[in-house]
Structures are given as structure tokens and as C-alpha cells.
Design a protein around this motif. Sequence first.
Motif, PDB file in Angstrom:
ATOM      1  N   PRO B  44       0.815  -1.213   0.000  1.00  0.00           N
ATOM      2  CA  PRO B  44       0.000   0.000   0.000  1.00  0.00           C
ATOM      3  C   PRO B  44       0.850   1.264   0.000  1.00  0.00           C
ATOM      4  CG  PRO B  44      -0.204  -1.143   2.102  1.00  0.00           C
ATOM      5  CD  PRO B  44       0.623  -2.015   1.211  1.00  0.00           C
ATOM      6  N   ALA B  45       2.042   1.183   0.565  1.00  0.00           N
ATOM      7  CA  ALA B  45       2.927   2.346   0.573  1.00  0.00           C
ATOM      8  C   ALA B  45       4.326   1.868   0.243  1.00  0.00           C
ATOM      9  CB  ALA B  45       2.893   3.033   1.934  1.00  0.00           C
ATOM     10  N   GLY B  46       4.615   1.771  -1.043  1.00  0.00           N
ATOM     11  CA  GLY B  46       5.927   1.311  -1.487  1.00  0.00           C
ATOM     12  C   GLY B  46       6.957   2.410  -1.310  1.00  0.00           C
ATOM     13  N   LEU B  47       8.087   2.268  -1.961  1.00  0.00           N
ATOM     14  CA  LEU B  47       9.186   3.226  -1.813  1.00  0.00           C
ATOM     15  C   LEU B  47       8.748   4.657  -2.029  1.00  0.00           C
ATOM     16  CD1 LEU B  47      12.468   1.774  -3.347  1.00  0.00           C
ATOM     17  CD2 LEU B  47      11.955   2.433  -0.981  1.00  0.00           C
ATOM     18  N   SER B  48       7.882   4.867  -3.033  1.00  0.00           N
ATOM     19  CA  SER B  48       7.470   6.232  -3.345  1.00  0.00           C
ATOM     20  C   SER B  48       6.255   6.655  -2.514  1.00  0.00           C
ATOM     21  CB  SER B  48       7.113   6.308  -4.832  1.00  0.00           C
ATOM     22  OG  SER B  48       6.130   5.333  -5.124  1.00  0.00           O
ATOM     23  N   GLY B  49       5.792   5.763  -1.636  1.00  0.00           N
ATOM     24  CA  GLY B  49       4.625   6.085  -0.826  1.00  0.00           C
ATOM     25  C   GLY B  49       3.313   5.776  -1.523  1.00  0.00           C
ATOM     26  N   GLU B  50       3.378   5.211  -2.730  1.00  0.00           N
ATOM     27  CA  GLU B  50       2.148   4.886  -3.463  1.00  0.00           C
ATOM     28  C   GLU B  50       1.933   3.375  -3.486  1.00  0.00           C
ATOM     29  OE1 GLU B  50       2.976   6.581  -7.222  1.00  0.00           O
ATOM     30  OE2 GLU B  50       3.038   8.608  -6.381  1.00  0.00           O
ATOM     31  N   VAL B  51       0.724   2.970  -3.911  1.00  0.00           N
ATOM     32  CA  VAL B  51       0.443   1.539  -4.028  1.00  0.00           C
ATOM     33  C   VAL B  51       1.309   0.950  -5.134  1.00  0.00           C
ATOM     34  CG1 VAL B  51      -1.313  -0.207  -4.491  1.00  0.00           C
ATOM     35  CG2 VAL B  51      -1.916   1.878  -3.238  1.00  0.00           C
ATOM     36  N   VAL B  52       2.023  -0.124  -4.781  1.00  0.00           N
ATOM     37  CA  VAL B  52       2.910  -0.778  -5.738  1.00  0.00           C
ATOM     38  C   VAL B  52       2.494  -2.240  -5.814  1.00  0.00           C
ATOM     39  CG1 VAL B  52       5.282  -1.463  -6.186  1.00  0.00           C
ATOM     40  CG2 VAL B  52       4.831   0.730  -5.122  1.00  0.00           C
ATOM     41  N   SER B  53       2.504  -2.809  -7.037  1.00  0.00           N
ATOM     42  CA  SER B  53       2.189  -4.231  -7.133  1.00  0.00           C
ATOM     43  C   SER B  53       3.218  -4.933  -8.002  1.00  0.00           C
ATOM     44  CB  SER B  53       0.783  -4.438  -7.683  1.00  0.00           C
ATOM     45  OG  SER B  53       0.754  -4.112  -9.050  1.00  0.00           O
ATOM     46  N   ALA B  54       3.260  -6.253  -7.869  1.00  0.00           N
ATOM     47  CA  ALA B  54       4.132  -7.073  -8.714  1.00  0.00           C
ATOM     48  C   ALA B  54       3.429  -8.393  -8.945  1.00  0.00           C
ATOM     49  CB  ALA B  54       5.485  -7.297  -8.028  1.00  0.00           C
ATOM     50  N   GLY B  55       3.673  -8.989 -10.094  1.00  0.00           N
ATOM     51  CA  GLY B  55       3.103 -10.288 -10.400  1.00  0.00           C
ATOM     52  C   GLY B  55       1.649 -10.198 -10.845  1.00  0.00           C
ATOM     53  N   THR B  56       1.046 -11.350 -11.079  1.00  0.00           N
ATOM     54  CA  THR B  56      -0.354 -11.414 -11.483  1.00  0.00           C
ATOM     55  C   THR B  56      -0.907 -12.784 -11.128  1.00  0.00           C
ATOM     56  OG1 THR B  56      -1.883 -11.401 -13.355  1.00  0.00           O
ATOM     57  CG2 THR B  56       0.383 -12.089 -13.829  1.00  0.00           C
ATOM     58  N   LEU B  57      -2.203 -12.834 -10.881  1.00  0.00           N
ATOM     59  CA  LEU B  57      -2.863 -14.114 -10.621  1.00  0.00           C
ATOM     60  C   LEU B  57      -3.319 -14.745 -11.932  1.00  0.00           C
ATOM     61  CD1 LEU B  57      -4.887 -13.118  -7.415  1.00  0.00           C
ATOM     62  CD2 LEU B  57      -2.652 -14.228  -7.552  1.00  0.00           C
ATOM     63  N   GLY B  58      -2.972 -14.102 -13.049  1.00  0.00           N
ATOM     64  CA  GLY B  58      -3.244 -14.687 -14.351  1.00  0.00           C
ATOM     65  C   GLY B  58      -4.493 -14.152 -15.018  1.00  0.00           C
ATOM     66  N   ASN B  59      -5.191 -13.225 -14.354  1.00  0.00           N
ATOM     67  CA  ASN B  59      -6.411 -12.664 -14.918  1.00  0.00           C
ATOM     68  C   ASN B  59      -6.579 -11.254 -14.366  1.00  0.00           C
ATOM     69  OD1 ASN B  59      -9.367 -11.930 -14.536  1.00  0.00           O
ATOM     70  ND2 ASN B  59      -9.568 -13.680 -15.926  1.00  0.00           N
ATOM     71  N   GLU B  60      -6.739 -10.288 -15.286  1.00  0.00           N
ATOM     72  CA  GLU B  60      -6.789  -8.881 -14.891  1.00  0.00           C
ATOM     73  C   GLU B  60      -7.900  -8.580 -13.881  1.00  0.00           C
ATOM     74  OE1 GLU B  60      -7.328  -5.494 -17.830  1.00  0.00           O
ATOM     75  OE2 GLU B  60      -5.547  -6.545 -18.599  1.00  0.00           O
ATOM     76  N   ASP B  61      -9.073  -9.141 -14.145  1.00  0.00           N
ATOM     77  CA  ASP B  61     -10.207  -8.864 -13.259  1.00  0.00           C
ATOM     78  C   ASP B  61     -10.000  -9.502 -11.881  1.00  0.00           C
ATOM     79  OD1 ASP B  61     -11.697  -7.355 -15.119  1.00  0.00           O
ATOM     80  OD2 ASP B  61     -12.281  -9.228 -16.128  1.00  0.00           O
ATOM     81  N   LEU B  62      -9.450 -10.701 -11.900  1.00  0.00           N
ATOM     82  CA  LEU B  62      -9.145 -11.358 -10.622  1.00  0.00           C
ATOM     83  C   LEU B  62      -8.115 -10.547  -9.842  1.00  0.00           C
ATOM     84  CD1 LEU B  62      -9.410 -13.773  -8.680  1.00  0.00           C
ATOM     85  CD2 LEU B  62      -7.731 -14.995 -10.068  1.00  0.00           C
ATOM     86  N   ASP B  63      -7.111 -10.030 -10.540  1.00  0.00           N
ATOM     87  CA  ASP B  63      -6.097  -9.194  -9.881  1.00  0.00           C
ATOM     88  C   ASP B  63      -6.737  -7.983  -9.211  1.00  0.00           C
ATOM     89  OD1 ASP B  63      -4.010 -10.796 -10.606  1.00  0.00           O
ATOM     90  OD2 ASP B  63      -3.279  -9.529 -12.245  1.00  0.00           O
ATOM     91  N   ARG B  64      -7.681  -7.365  -9.934  1.00  0.00           N
ATOM     92  CA  ARG B  64      -8.309  -6.150  -9.404  1.00  0.00           C
ATOM     93  C   ARG B  64      -9.113  -6.470  -8.127  1.00  0.00           C
ATOM     94  NH1 ARG B  64     -12.951  -4.561 -10.778  1.00  0.00           N
ATOM     95  NH2 ARG B  64     -12.964  -5.903 -12.620  1.00  0.00           N
ATOM     96  N   VAL B  65      -9.924  -7.530  -8.195  1.00  0.00           N
ATOM     97  CA  VAL B  65     -10.775  -7.878  -7.047  1.00  0.00           C
ATOM     98  C   VAL B  65      -9.926  -8.373  -5.872  1.00  0.00           C
ATOM     99  CG1 VAL B  65     -12.638  -9.376  -6.246  1.00  0.00           C
ATOM    100  CG2 VAL B  65     -12.710  -8.433  -8.558  1.00  0.00           C
TER     101      VAL B  65
END
Lengths: 104, 274
Positions: B44-65
Amino acid sequence: MKELLNDLDRWQRQDKAIAIARVVDLDGSGPRLPGAAMAVNEDGEVAGSVSGGCVEGAVVTEALDIIETGDRRTVTFGYSDDEAFAVGLTCGGTIHLFIEPLDW
Amino acid sequence: MADEVTSPTPVYAQLKEAIRKERPVALATVIEGPNLGSKLLIEPAGLSGEVVSAGTLGNEDLDRVAGRDMLGELSAGRTGIRRYGPDGQARSDEVSVFIESFAPPPQMLIFGAVDFTAALANVAKFLGYRVTVCDARPMFATKKRFPRADVVAVDWPNRLLDEVGPHLSERDAIAVLTHDAKFDIPAITSALQTEVGYIGVMGSRRTHDDRTKRLIDAGLTDAELARLRSPIGIDIGGRTPEETAISIVAEIIALRTGRDIPALRDSQGAIHRS
């Protein structure tokens, strides 16, 4: 996981293949909560734990197989499973472990 | 974006870095369903203080939810399985995702650089706290006397709390060990402005009674006084600084888990019997 990092660093520097087992679910009584983790390297060296010592031996066997095959799977240990696995938790609970190679 | 990733295992590398740097981070793993083993990491607060993500569960919508759920689970400090449809549908269960929360360690602030402080700092470190020792007297508040403390601050408690207090949460604890009124009163008053789950205050029954009068004079309400664990600790007859430290952390654990304990504040009579 945190307590595994130093061992994992060392094993990765030595180019050892590694499998990680994590408690993902628990039914009834169990010594360690979801998130408890244990790592095994290709030589059978162990870091961390996933129970009070009841199932770690069996986890090493599973982990070595996973290192060998590259599979990832959920493994269940419980009181009623002693026929299937010949190990279980003496406290009567059931733990579900997800075991996978550290390839991510 | 992709060219920034140099490690062969970018998700693990980022997880490791966040855990070591004590940044809150959540990791999701598909443990049943398509793309078994695939991972999504969110800070939620990466190096720059913003939300940072890495990787994927294999589906964009699943990632979002799942990503939204991960932030919720992380702020609640929960680890467990959530089930979704292949596109993240809430009422389906084809995909099981194990969401693991790595919250930074809880904090313990110890006010007063006395003998009991070193023992409490040691026990708190053993339990995984990030420990700050604070005393206004530079002669006593030294790193040499409290080698295991993460921070030794020469400051007044109320000034330190003005700075760090707003970041403290229910997981954190404050122990006031000075039993000197000119130090205690501002420390306690400031501690009560925070959301910490535990405020323990040391002193004999007499010190406690005298301090309570002063706190009432300072304008504290009954509800505020009821938040204080004073005298600090549970009644196990501890005498040494180490035994006292155990009695304090036992009270912190029991308060978190909601267990009934023989708290010193609820009992009568001398704390130390001969």
C-alpha cells in the motif's frame, strides 16, 4: 516468512533448489496459524516450522519430492489422516499446507 | 515497466525487501484453480509512498478484485484463503487464493530510562516489538544502557508522542515506568491521545493513588483513566526487573486476546509481599 529470509538468502547464494511450505488453513486446534512457513532445500536442510514438530518430517519428504518434480500442491495433515500419511497432529486438528518451489 | 525487473524472481525479491524494510506488504497465491501458484504482491505504501504491485494471478479482473481484498486483509492484519470465480466473481469458488499479510512489527514505547526499562526492552524485542526508550535525561537515556532498543530518544514523552503518536495503532503499546509525577503526568496525558491498545503505568499502590489524583486534577475523565493499566502488570509476585517485564508483557498479551487475568490494577494490597 521473515525468520526464513536469512537461510533462504544463504541457500540461494549456494544455488540450492528450495521448496516452501506454508500453513494456509487450519481446522480445529493447531499449533501454528495460517502464514507459518517452513523451507527445505535440496539437501534436506530445514528452516522454520509449520506445527509443533508433529508433521515437519513428513513435510520434508513432500518438499523434496516437489523440488524433484517442480509440482506445487496442497497437502493436508490431520488426526483422521494417519492412515494416509502415517503422521498427524496429536492435538486433533487438521492443517492444510501449500508446498511449492521457490521459483517466483 | 518490465525492463525494471532484473531479478529472475521479482515477486519474492520485492516481498523480501518489503519485509526487511518493515513496509506493510500482502502476498496472494493461487492455491487451487487455474494458474496454480501464480502470485500477486501489493504494497500500500511502497518506496514512493504509493500503491505498488508485482506479479499477477493470471487474470486482470481477478487481480483487481483480489488486490482490493488484499489491502483490506493487510490493514486488518489477517492471513487466510479467499475464493473467487475465474474472473474474480465474488459468489464463485473455482479459484482459491491464499492471502498473506505481512504487517510491520508492532511498536512499544517505554518512557523512563530505569532498571526495569532494559528488562522490558529485552522481553519486548523477544516478542517482536520495535522498541523505543525515551527519557528526558541524557545521562540515563543512552544506547549503551539499552543496547536492544531500536531507538533511544532523549526527549520529553509528550514531545515524542506529538511526533509519533498519530502513527500508533491498537497493536502498539506504551509503558510508563518513570513513577515521577512531573514526567508521568504529561506522558500519560499524551499517551491517552493515541490509539494504542495498551497503556501501562508503573508504581506502588500509593504512587498510583497519588498519580490518579493528579491526573483527575489535570482534567482526565473516568473513561480515560479506565484505559490505564495501573499499577502495571499481572499479579505473579514478580520482583526482579526481568520478572516484572514478564508480568507486563503477559498483561499486554491477555488484553489483546481478551483473557481474564489477575491484573494488579484490579487487585488490592501490597504489590510486593515479604
